[in-house]
Write an enzyme that holds these catalytic residues in place. Structure first.
Site, mmCIF file in Angstrom:
data_model
loop_
_atom_site.group_PDB
_atom_site.id
_atom_site.type_symbol
_atom_site.label_atom_id
_atom_site.label_comp_id
_atom_site.label_asym_id
_atom_site.label_seq_id
_atom_site.Cartn_x
_atom_site.Cartn_y
_atom_site.Cartn_z
ATOM 1 N N GLU A 21 0.818 -1.216 0.000
ATOM 2 C CA GLU A 21 0.000 0.000 0.000
ATOM 3 C C GLU A 21 0.853 1.267 0.000
ATOM 4 O O GLU A 21 0.386 2.336 0.393
ATOM 5 C CB GLU A 21 -0.932 -0.011 1.206
ATOM 6 C CG GLU A 21 -1.898 -1.182 1.219
ATOM 7 C CD GLU A 21 -2.709 -1.239 2.500
ATOM 8 O OE1 GLU A 21 -3.650 -0.447 2.635
ATOM 9 O OE2 GLU A 21 -2.387 -2.069 3.371
ATOM 10 N N SER A 149 -6.454 -2.704 2.385
ATOM 11 C CA SER A 149 -6.907 -2.184 1.095
ATOM 12 C C SER A 149 -7.372 -3.279 0.147
ATOM 13 O O SER A 149 -7.271 -3.142 -1.067
ATOM 14 C CB SER A 149 -5.806 -1.339 0.421
ATOM 15 O OG SER A 149 -5.595 -0.160 1.149
ATOM 16 N N TYR A 215 -9.605 3.400 -4.572
ATOM 17 C CA TYR A 215 -8.635 4.451 -4.900
ATOM 18 C C TYR A 215 -8.760 5.005 -6.314
ATOM 19 O O TYR A 215 -7.875 5.715 -6.770
ATOM 20 C CB TYR A 215 -7.222 3.916 -4.658
ATOM 21 C CG TYR A 215 -7.025 3.489 -3.225
ATOM 22 C CD1 TYR A 215 -7.133 4.409 -2.187
ATOM 23 C CD2 TYR A 215 -6.787 2.159 -2.899
ATOM 24 C CE1 TYR A 215 -6.986 4.022 -0.865
ATOM 25 C CE2 TYR A 215 -6.625 1.760 -1.569
ATOM 26 C CZ TYR A 215 -6.730 2.707 -0.561
ATOM 27 O OH TYR A 215 -6.583 2.312 0.752
ATOM 28 N N ARG A 254 -11.053 3.314 11.729
ATOM 29 C CA ARG A 254 -12.251 3.111 10.901
ATOM 30 C C ARG A 254 -12.644 1.648 11.014
ATOM 31 O O ARG A 254 -11.798 0.764 10.848
ATOM 32 C CB ARG A 254 -11.978 3.472 9.442
ATOM 33 C CG ARG A 254 -13.264 3.668 8.623
ATOM 34 C CD ARG A 254 -12.993 3.703 7.133
ATOM 35 N NE ARG A 254 -12.681 2.380 6.636
ATOM 36 C CZ ARG A 254 -11.578 2.067 5.954
ATOM 37 N NH1 ARG A 254 -10.654 2.981 5.721
ATOM 38 N NH2 ARG A 254 -11.372 0.833 5.517
ATOM 39 N N ASP A 256 -15.056 -1.482 9.793
ATOM 40 C CA ASP A 256 -15.791 -1.891 8.606
ATOM 41 C C ASP A 256 -16.786 -3.004 8.912
ATOM 42 O O ASP A 256 -16.434 -4.012 9.543
ATOM 43 C CB ASP A 256 -14.815 -2.381 7.528
ATOM 44 C CG ASP A 256 -13.855 -1.285 7.080
ATOM 45 O OD1 ASP A 256 -14.042 -0.121 7.484
ATOM 46 O OD2 ASP A 256 -12.918 -1.594 6.324
ATOM 47 N N GLU A 269 -13.359 -5.703 9.995
ATOM 48 C CA GLU A 269 -12.037 -5.357 10.503
ATOM 49 C C GLU A 269 -12.014 -3.951 11.065
ATOM 50 O O GLU A 269 -12.923 -3.150 10.824
ATOM 51 C CB GLU A 269 -10.980 -5.486 9.396
ATOM 52 C CG GLU A 269 -11.184 -4.552 8.224
ATOM 53 C CD GLU A 269 -10.119 -4.735 7.150
ATOM 54 O OE1 GLU A 269 -9.039 -5.257 7.459
ATOM 55 O OE2 GLU A 269 -10.384 -4.334 6.001
ATOM 56 N N ASN A 271 -9.459 -0.687 11.019
ATOM 57 C CA ASN A 271 -8.283 -0.077 10.390
ATOM 58 C C ASN A 271 -7.724 0.965 11.346
ATOM 59 O O ASN A 271 -8.346 2.010 11.577
ATOM 60 C CB ASN A 271 -8.679 0.589 9.073
ATOM 61 C CG ASN A 271 -9.167 -0.413 8.052
ATOM 62 O OD1 ASN A 271 -8.386 -0.967 7.292
ATOM 63 N ND2 ASN A 271 -10.471 -0.664 8.038
ATOM 64 N N GLY A 275 -7.019 5.548 5.618
ATOM 65 C CA GLY A 275 -6.511 6.456 4.603
ATOM 66 C C GLY A 275 -6.888 7.899 4.866
ATOM 67 O O GLY A 275 -7.938 8.206 5.441
#
Length: 313
Positions: A21, A149, A215, A254, A256, A269, A271, A275
């Site tokens: 990443e 990602s 992205y 964050r 999910d 998960e 994070n 990002g």
């Protein structure tokens, strides 16, 4: 530390790194560096390599703002270096970072906290997936245990597709997960200062919210806030905070989820270093749900920088 105190310090924005990443990390780091300069901080961008300790000493870095994603940056490795060097840093500590990055151990922590996770099996190279023994069958999702990602992730609809999907996942890890595929809405909860700010729904133009959709501008629709019954929305925010706490995360993250038509919330998960690019979800949640602009968000994260070992991870 206060903002006035931090403005007397030199801030190193750690970006790039050694993971798959890297390019996303460079984008996150550039955006954060620009925001810190705009807010009046003495910030320098540092492209992280294996000589990171020497770079931190050479540049006289007092505080680190971590914008690394994936292996060696989000997994506790860099956090451990910073702890040893006594440099306060943003985000979660060594243990929480390592747990969140390892999907196998993270699922164990989530299950122990009473959170709902997808049925899954752990495979090492040479093992095969047996639906009968697993208790679930196709479609399944194959993924590396320690990548972000959606790198190396495949949705497998029939048995003949499985070998190629497993090989793809094994390119990135020696242990992988095969999970039951759950059809649901992809919703992410944003955490700041250990509290849920709000949530966002992602409607991907691809089969799932993969690397391209994450992205590439225009490849996913963002709905913020998601259209959900009020009680379900409150439940999601509460479970986002619970997942953040289950791993011992600090500051921001964050979380999910997949939310089914029946209202079940499957935790995917956490994070720990989400990002911070123009297309990233946490800044969008902060702006639309809490009225926190990008520069303010970056400053709020910086103000939470600390050493964690000995003070709770």
């Amino acid at each position: 530390m206060t903002s006035d105190e931090l403005k007397t310090k030199k801030i190193g924005v750690l970006m790039g790194g050694l993971s798959a990443e890297r390019e996303i990390s460079l984008s996150s780091g550039a955006a954060v560096h620009k925001a810190l300069l705009a807010r009046g901080y003495d910030a320098i961008a540092i492209d992280v390599d294996r000589d990171l300790p020497q770079m931190l000493v050479r540049e006289w870095i007092d505080v680190a703002f971590i914008c690394l994603h994936g292996r060696y940056g989000e997994d506790g490795a860099v956090q451990g270096v910073l702890e040893l060097m006594g440099i306060p840093y943003t985000g979660s500590g060594v243990l929480a970072s390592a747990l969140a990055m390892n999907k196998i151990f993270a699922k164990q922590a989530f299950a122990a906290s009473g959170l709902t996770i997808t049925p899954h099996r752990v495979l090492v190279r040479g093992e095969s997936f047996d639906p009968a023994a697993a208790g679930f069958g196709f479609p399944v999702v194959a993924k590396p245990s320690q990548e972000g990602s959606s790198v190396g992730v495949s949705i497998v609809k029939k048995a003949e597709e499985l070998p190629a999907a497993l090989e793809t996942a094994f390119r990135y890890d020696r242990e992988i997960l095969v999970e039951q595929f759950v059809k649901g809405r992809e919703i992410q909860v944003g955490i700041l200062d250990d509290r849920a700010m709000g949530a966002i729904e992602i409607v991907s133009k691809n089969e799932f919210y993969d690397f391209e959709a994450k992205y590439t501008d225009g490849m996913a629709e963002h709905i913020c806030p998601p259209v959900l019954p009020a009680d379900l929305y409150r439940k999601l925010l509460a479970e986002g905070e619970k997942a953040h706490r289950a791993l011992g995360c600090a500051g921001y993250s964050r979380v999910d989820f997949l939310v089914t038509e029946g209202g079940a919330c499957y935790l995917l998960e956490v994070n720990t270093l989400p990002g911070m690019t123009a297309l990233s979800l946490l800044p969008e949640i902060a702006q639309k749900e809490s009225g926190i602009g990008f520069e303010e968000l970056v400053e709020r994260i910086l103000l939470s920088a600390s050493l964690k070992i000995g003070t709770g991870d």
